[in-house]
Design an enzyme around this catalytic site. Sequence first.
Site, short mmCIF file in Angstrom:
data_model
loop_
_atom_site.label_atom_id
_atom_site.label_comp_id
_atom_site.label_asym_id
_atom_site.label_seq_id
_atom_site.Cartn_x
_atom_site.Cartn_y
_atom_site.Cartn_z
CG MET A 167 5.55 -2.27 5.22
SD MET A 167 6.73 -2.83 6.27
CE MET A 167 7.40 -4.10 5.29
N GLY A 168 5.91 1.30 2.06
CA GLY A 168 6.48 2.42 1.16
C GLY A 168 7.35 1.77 0.00
NE ARG A 179 12.60 -8.39 2.03
CZ ARG A 179 11.62 -8.66 2.41
NH1 ARG A 179 10.73 -9.19 1.91
NH2 ARG A 179 11.47 -8.24 3.83
N GLY A 181 2.80 -2.79 -7.97
CA GLY A 181 1.77 -3.78 -7.35
C GLY A 181 1.02 -2.77 -6.40
CG HIS A 182 2.92 -0.78 -3.24
ND1 HIS A 182 4.22 -0.77 -3.63
CD2 HIS A 182 2.77 -1.53 -1.95
CE1 HIS A 182 4.97 -1.40 -2.64
NE2 HIS A 182 4.14 -1.83 -1.58
CD GLN A 241 0.87 -8.56 4.54
OE1 GLN A 241 1.90 -8.49 5.07
NE2 GLN A 241 0.30 -7.82 3.53
CG LEU A 266 4.71 3.46 -2.56
CD1 LEU A 266 3.54 4.71 -2.68
CD2 LEU A 266 4.06 2.50 -1.76
CB SER A 316 8.97 -7.82 -4.39
OG SER A 316 9.59 -7.53 -3.01
CE LYS A 369 5.76 -10.47 -3.69
NZ LYS A 369 5.97 -9.51 -2.46
P1 AMP Z 1 4.20 -3.78 1.49
O1 AMP Z 1 4.39 -2.57 1.04
O2 AMP Z 1 5.14 -4.77 0.85
O3 AMP Z 1 3.73 -4.08 2.96
O4 AMP Z 1 2.98 -4.23 0.48
C1 AMP Z 1 1.62 -3.44 0.85
C2 AMP Z 1 0.53 -4.06 0.01
O5 AMP Z 1 0.86 -4.18 -1.47
C3 AMP Z 1 0.29 -5.35 0.59
O6 AMP Z 1 -1.06 -5.77 0.53
C4 AMP Z 1 0.97 -6.31 -0.54
O7 AMP Z 1 0.53 -7.69 -0.74
C5 AMP Z 1 0.73 -5.64 -1.76
N1 AMP Z 1 1.62 -5.95 -2.84
C6 AMP Z 1 2.93 -6.10 -2.74
N2 AMP Z 1 3.68 -6.33 -3.79
C7 AMP Z 1 2.46 -6.69 -4.68
C8 AMP Z 1 2.34 -7.24 -6.16
N3 AMP Z 1 3.42 -7.47 -6.90
N4 AMP Z 1 1.28 -7.03 -6.53
C9 AMP Z 1 0.01 -6.88 -6.12
N5 AMP Z 1 0.29 -6.53 -4.76
C10 AMP Z 1 1.22 -6.25 -3.97
#
Ligand code: AMP
Length: 285
Positions: free
Chosen positions: A30-31, A187, A36-37, A152, A33, A185, A148
């Site tokens: 969801m951007g 957030r 983690g991404h 999901q 970034l 995150s 994380k």
């Molecule tokens: P999101 O942009 O939050 O929807 O996350 C996109 C992908 O990145 C999802 O597969 C999340 O589980 C992964 N993700 C988000 N935060 C982390 C993190 N801290 N470590 C590893 N993967 C992450």
Amino acid sequence: MNIARDPVSLGRALARARRRGESIGFVPTMGSLHEGHAALIRRSLQTCRRTVVSIYVNPLQFESASALRRYPRSPQRDLSMLRRLGVDVAYCPSSGVFPPDPILRVSDRRVSHLYEGRLRPGHFEGVLTIVAKLFLQVRPTHAFFGEKDFQQLWLVRKLAEEFPFGLRLISAPTVRDPSTGLACSSRNRFLSAPGLRQAAWINRAIREGAKMAAVNGRPAVIESAVRRRLRARDIRVQYVSIVDTRNFSRPSRLSARRSYRLLAAALIDGVHLIDNAPVHPARRS
Ligand code: AMP
């Protein structure tokens, strides 16, 4: 790097790779970034010949219009990060690509209403519906998701097992701030300095809880120890629960033959934060 904003230009960007039968790795995001991404993207770049990253703030998975509005966005920064990493295609669907109120949705009957789903009704239906559509548009050979968001990940794994997308789902461990252990995150940027210090306790508390499983086989005891630990830091706990990773049920006793995860969610500075840790129960005779 190719930037595609609709399925037709996405198809064009991937046509040659598909003709040649190259592996296509897909990382949905969801951007906003962060590291983690980046870890998921690097994993895809190492595993697959081509890598597609989608950036789409999915309205269907937000519980309210204000939560959707508040979600952080940094499109230009995101695109330069993807370029730097060496991504082949950034898929940024424009607002007309997905119907805003689809009649058909992907939902599950067992797990979507628990934990995150209880706090955010309809959340996982929104996630699964869009992930399924993205899988159909990107047609990846591999898809990458982070641990994380453990619930999901579990549901998307079921989606990939039960629907014939013909892809391999690969999960990657949670990336954390090296000094505090706080899970990266999008957030986290909303946390104040004291909030950031408090947030670091989530991971500490669940790691300590997970360790307790070596001496205590009762989930209820472990969960309340974690809750107490968090409340002692004035953290508003939303849930703390041990689940069996096979079926997401909560066990009454831990068995060394099963695999478990300790899940936690808390509200700090009004920001909803989640984390989880593996639980390895001791062998008992
Ligand atoms: P999101 O942009 O939050 O929807 O996350 C996109 C992908 O990145 C999802 O597969 C999340 O589980 C992964 N993700 C988000 N935060 C982390 C993190 N801290 N470590 C590893 N993967 C992450």
